[in-house]
Design a protein around this motif. Sequence first.
Motif, PDB file in Angstrom:
ATOM      1  N   LEU A  35      70.466 103.430  73.774  1.00 47.23           N
ATOM      2  CA  LEU A  35      71.673 103.041  74.511  1.00 47.23           C
ATOM      3  C   LEU A  35      71.680 103.518  75.954  1.00 47.23           C
ATOM      4  N   ASP A  39      72.847 100.739  78.510  1.00 48.59           N
ATOM      5  CA  ASP A  39      74.056 100.981  79.304  1.00 48.59           C
ATOM      6  C   ASP A  39      73.742 101.147  80.779  1.00 48.59           C
ATOM      7  N   ARG A  42      72.582  97.834  82.350  1.00 49.57           N
ATOM      8  CA  ARG A  42      73.711  96.917  82.552  1.00 49.57           C
ATOM      9  C   ARG A  42      74.552  97.351  83.755  1.00 49.57           C
ATOM     10  N   ALA A  43      74.767  98.663  83.897  1.00 48.26           N
ATOM     11  CA  ALA A  43      75.517  99.151  85.067  1.00 48.26           C
ATOM     12  C   ALA A  43      74.715  98.911  86.342  1.00 48.26           C
ATOM     13  N   LYS A  45      72.515  96.567  86.904  1.00 47.85           N
ATOM     14  CA  LYS A  45      72.566  95.134  87.201  1.00 47.85           C
ATOM     15  C   LYS A  45      73.920  94.770  87.823  1.00 47.85           C
ATOM     16  N   THR A  46      74.980  95.331  87.279  1.00 50.24           N
ATOM     17  CA  THR A  46      76.328  95.056  87.788  1.00 50.24           C
ATOM     18  C   THR A  46      76.459  95.435  89.261  1.00 50.24           C
ATOM     19  N   ARG A  84      71.345  90.732  78.096  1.00 49.17           N
ATOM     20  CA  ARG A  84      70.653  92.018  78.007  1.00 49.17           C
ATOM     21  C   ARG A  84      69.325  91.959  78.754  1.00 49.17           C
ATOM     22  N   ALA A  87      69.631  92.383  82.471  1.00 51.90           N
ATOM     23  CA  ALA A  87      69.766  93.788  82.881  1.00 51.90           C
ATOM     24  C   ALA A  87      68.448  94.543  82.681  1.00 51.90           C
ATOM     25  N   SER A 177      78.476 112.004  79.220  1.00 53.29           N
ATOM     26  CA  SER A 177      77.146 111.510  78.862  1.00 53.29           C
ATOM     27  C   SER A 177      76.456 111.003  80.124  1.00 53.29           C
ATOM     28  N   ARG A 179      75.121 108.249  80.388  1.00 63.46           N
ATOM     29  CA  ARG A 179      75.548 106.846  80.508  1.00 63.46           C
ATOM     30  C   ARG A 179      76.859 106.735  81.308  1.00 63.46           C
ATOM     31  N   SER A 180      77.830 107.610  80.974  1.00 63.46           N
ATOM     32  CA  SER A 180      79.110 107.598  81.698  1.00 63.46           C
ATOM     33  C   SER A 180      78.924 108.067  83.136  1.00 63.46           C
ATOM     34  N   ALA A 183      77.394 105.375  85.299  1.00 64.49           N
ATOM     35  CA  ALA A 183      78.351 104.311  85.615  1.00 64.49           C
ATOM     36  C   ALA A 183      79.283 104.746  86.743  1.00 64.49           C
ATOM     37  N   ILE A 184      79.779 105.971  86.658  1.00 65.19           N
ATOM     38  CA  ILE A 184      80.719 106.468  87.670  1.00 65.19           C
ATOM     39  C   ILE A 184      80.016 106.640  89.020  1.00 65.19           C
TER      40      ILE A 184
END
Lengths: 194, 194
Positions: A35, A39, A42-43, A45-46, A84, A87, A177, A179-180, A183-184
Motif C-alpha cells: 500500500l 498510495d 497515486r498521490a 500522480k495527483t 492504478r 499512477a 504513516s 503514506r499520510s 500525501a500532506i
Amino acid sequence: MTGQEAGKVRVDLGLIHFPVMNKNQETIGSAVTNLDLHDIARAAKTFGIDSLYVVTPYKDQQKLYQEVLDHWLTGHGAQYNSKRGEALSLVHICDDLEQLINTVTEKWQQRPTVLSTCAQKRHTSVWTFDRVREKIKNEECFLILLGTAWGLAPEVLESGDGILPPINGAGNYNHLSVRSAAAIVLDRLLGERG
Amino acid sequence: MTGQEAGKVRVDLGLIHFPVMNKNQETIGSAVTNLDLHDIARAAKTFGIDSLYVVTPYKDQQKLYQEVLDHWLTGHGAQYNSKRGEALSLVHICDDLEQLINTVTEKWQQRPTVLSTCAQKRHTSVWTFDRVREKIKNEECFLILLGTAWGLAPEVLESGDGILPPINGAGNYNHLSVRSAAAIVLDRLLGERG
C-alpha cells in the motif's frame, strides 16, 4: 528544459527502505509494503510528481516490487483498474541513494536539491514548505526523501541539502504513516490553496 | 463546552462502508481495510480529532474491526507499540449514518454540521477548507464523512449540510486513496500554516 512532460513539476520522490530506523533506533532495512507503493504513487500522480523511486538494496524485495508493478501495468490489474497503472507508471526501482541521485541528476542534467522528511524537529532546517513551494514554481529541481519503518537513518538525513519541517498537529503525537505524511507533504508543496 | 478534552477540536470523522460506490457506480457495502483504520486514526490523533467512527452495518465486519482494536488496545499490540493504541483509542463502531449522527449529537449536545468528501467537483458546495477551518477555530462542531471503495453514495452526499471541495492536483487524475485524502483534509482544516 530537459526531461519534463506537460503538467509535471521537476520534483521526484524517493521511498527509502535502507538505511531506516526501527522503533529501538537501530538501523535496519525494511520490507515491501504494497500500500505504500499504491498510495504514494497515486498521490504523486495527483500532484504532478515526475517519478517515485523505490530504494532497496535487496534483490528479492526489488523482485516483489517489480511483480506488483507488472500486475498493474501489464497484467490482470491493468484491465481491472487502469487508474492504478497510470499512477504506478511513475515508479522506478533503485539499489541505493547514490544510484538514485545519479539517476535524477542525469535526468534533469543537474543535481536536484535533496530534502529529507523527518517527524522530529531538526534545528538545522531552514527549508519551510512555502520556500520550497516557491522554488518548485520557479522550476527548480527537488528530490524529496521519505523513510519507511520508523524513519530515515541519521546518515541519510545528514547527507542531503536540508530537512523539511515535521508535520505537527494539535499535540505531541507525531506518528503519521509514511503514506499520510507523503500525501500532506505533496499537498503543502503542490496543492491548490484557498 | 461539553465532552471536549484539552487540545482536541469539536470535529469527528465518519469512515463509511455502506452505502458507497463501486467502480461501476453501483451502490455497495465495502469490507474492512486494516490500514484505513491505522492510517486515519493516526492522522486523526495527530490533528486533535475527537473520534473516528467506523460505519458498517455488517456484524461480521464490526467483529473484525473490534478484533483489530482489541489487539492494539489491550492485546499483544499494546505492548509491542503503544503509539498505535493511542491513535486507535479514538475509534468507535456504528451501524449506520443515523446512529452516527445521533451519537455525535448526544456527545456535543448539538447537531454538528455534516460535511461529505468527494473526488468530483459538486457545484452546490460552498464549504471551502478555509471557511471550515475558521469555524473549527470558533469551536463549531463538524462531522466529516469519508467514503471507502469508490466514494460515498449520492444519498450520503445529498443528506448532509455540504460537500468539501475535491483535492485537485496538477492534472485530471483524482484517485487518491481514502487514507491520503483523509490526511490532506485534516491538514487543510487543522494543520500548521507557514
